[in-house]
Design an enzyme around this catalytic site. Structure first.
Site, PDB file in Angstrom:
ATOM      1  N   HIS A   1     -62.122 -10.714  56.827  1.00 12.90           N
ATOM      2  CA  HIS A   1     -61.242 -11.585  57.636  1.00 12.90           C
ATOM      3  C   HIS A   1     -59.781 -11.107  57.575  1.00 12.90           C
ATOM      4  CE1 HIS A   1     -60.996 -15.940  59.346  1.00 12.90           C
ATOM      5  NE2 HIS A   1     -60.072 -15.157  59.887  1.00 12.90           N
TER       6      HIS A   1
ATOM      7  N   ARG B   1     -64.246 -16.453  65.000  1.00 14.61           N
ATOM      8  CA  ARG B   1     -64.711 -17.309  63.911  1.00 14.61           C
ATOM      9  C   ARG B   1     -66.195 -17.035  63.690  1.00 14.61           C
ATOM     10  NH1 ARG B   1     -60.297 -17.745  62.532  1.00 14.61           N
ATOM     11  NH2 ARG B   1     -59.027 -19.616  62.182  1.00 14.61           N
TER      12      ARG B   1
ATOM     13  N   GLU C   1     -68.004 -18.123  55.126  1.00 16.46           N
ATOM     14  CA  GLU C   1     -67.107 -17.296  54.299  1.00 16.46           C
ATOM     15  C   GLU C   1     -66.866 -17.964  52.953  1.00 16.46           C
ATOM     16  OE1 GLU C   1     -63.559 -16.376  56.538  1.00 16.46           O
ATOM     17  OE2 GLU C   1     -64.736 -15.566  58.183  1.00 16.46           O
TER      18      GLU C   1
END
Ligand code: DGY
Length: 328
Positions: free
Chosen positions: A289, A242, A271
């Site tokens: 991602h 993360r 993000e």
């Protein structure tokens, strides 16, 4: 009309939708984009859904549960669940689930893709080839880091961290790992003769540091300027976990000043944005991602999330439940 009404917050692989449609009337967000928070809440209030299958970009908290009074369960299409207020769900008696296991190898392979690509400067070299400026082989061109025999530090030796470490077998690497519970990882100890070490020691000894810890209040900004100053100047940082585990502005500074050699990132602090300056650096590789983005992994996530939601609709415990105490 079926017995249940289910909402899917963004299109997922069809195999998951097919499973849900076997028991429920399914509505899927028609746009291939995350629903803004207020639209999701509006849809929840209007829809009277029994179950929701959602993504890591959806905030599943008290406001969401307030908007969705008939909810029997929420299935996350992700293993990471920092987007869910699990204690709040539990307090309200609403089961919630995630998708561990099915994406372990895909995410570990992504960590390795980043490790190879950063050490061997693959993207930078590709850019030069495409630009048409390459004039032929040269002894000093694109010299990168060695991998064989080097030390790999795994921060968070859970499922994905363990799989990533095991993939180092072909490269004769020394493996170090950290554990938040300070518990030894029997597989890594037996298979790799790995060492459980304190975080600071891992930073100081590793040539590659790969992050696999979940995002919790304790791991937010674990990697900051103090952490980078402990790492070797020749070390590479890989993150497929993360984004907020890294303080991204500090990383940009460390990469610019040569405090570490490079970074391979699949996840970002805010993000879809990246910290100012990150995209302009040659010693970083950035992916959108995509750690779990393989056919089998994404289909597996869709099917597991759908099975979980179906179980919760029926009042049963889902296979991978985040608040199993509700079923005790
Ligand atoms: C997860 O599952 O948590 C990933 O970030 C997306 O697959």
């Amino acid at each position: 009309m079926k017995q249940y009404k289910v909402y899917v917050t963004r299109m997922i692989p069809q195999k998951g939708i097919d499973l849900l449609e076997s028991v429920a009337d399914v509505t899927v967000n028609p746009y291939d984009a995350p629903l803004p928070g207020n639209e999701l809440l509006r849809e929840m209030k209007a829809g009277g859904y029994d179950g929701v299958l959602g993504l890591l970009t959806d905030r599943i908290d008290g406001e969401f549960f307030d908007a969705c009074q008939s909810l029997k369960g929420y299935a996350n299409y992700a293993v990471g669940y920092d987007n869910i207020d699990v204690p709040e769900a539990t307090r309200r008696g609403i089961p919630v689930s995630n998708t561990p296991g099915v994406l372990t190898d895909a995410t570990a392979e992504c960590a390795w893709a980043l490790l190879f690509a950063t050490a061997r400067r693959v993207v930078e070299a590709d850019r030069v080839m495409r630009s048409g400026v390459w004039e032929g082989w040269g002894p000093l061109q694109f010299i990168g880091g060695d991998i064989r025999g080097k030390t790999l530090g795994i921060v968070g030796a859970g499922r994905i961290g363990t799989a990533t470490a095991l993939m180092s077998r072909g490269f004769g690497m020394k493996v170090l790992y950290t554990s938040s519970s300070n518990r030894r990882n029997k597989v890594l100890d037996a298979e790799l003769n790995a060492e459980l070490v304190p975080f600071e020691e891992l930073l100081e000894r590793s040539d590659f540091v790969s992050i696999h810890t979940p995002l919790t209040p304790g791991t937010r900004h674990l990697f900051d300027s103090a952490a980078f100053s402990r790492m070797k100047k020749t070390a590479y940082l890989i993150n497929t976990a993360r984004g907020p585990v890294i303080r991204e502005d500090d990383l940009v500074r460390a990469l610019k000043s040569g405090e570490i050699a490079g970074a391979g990132l699949d996840v970002f602090e805010n993000e879809p944005a990246m910290a100012p300056g990150l995209a302009g650096l040659d010693n970083v590789i950035v992916l959108p991602h995509v750690g779990s983005a393989t056919h089998s992994s994404r289909n597996g996530m869709a099917q597991l999330a759908a099975r979980n939601l179906i179980a919760m609709l029926k009042g049963d415990r889902p296979e991978t439940c985040l608040n199993p105490e509700l079923f005790e």
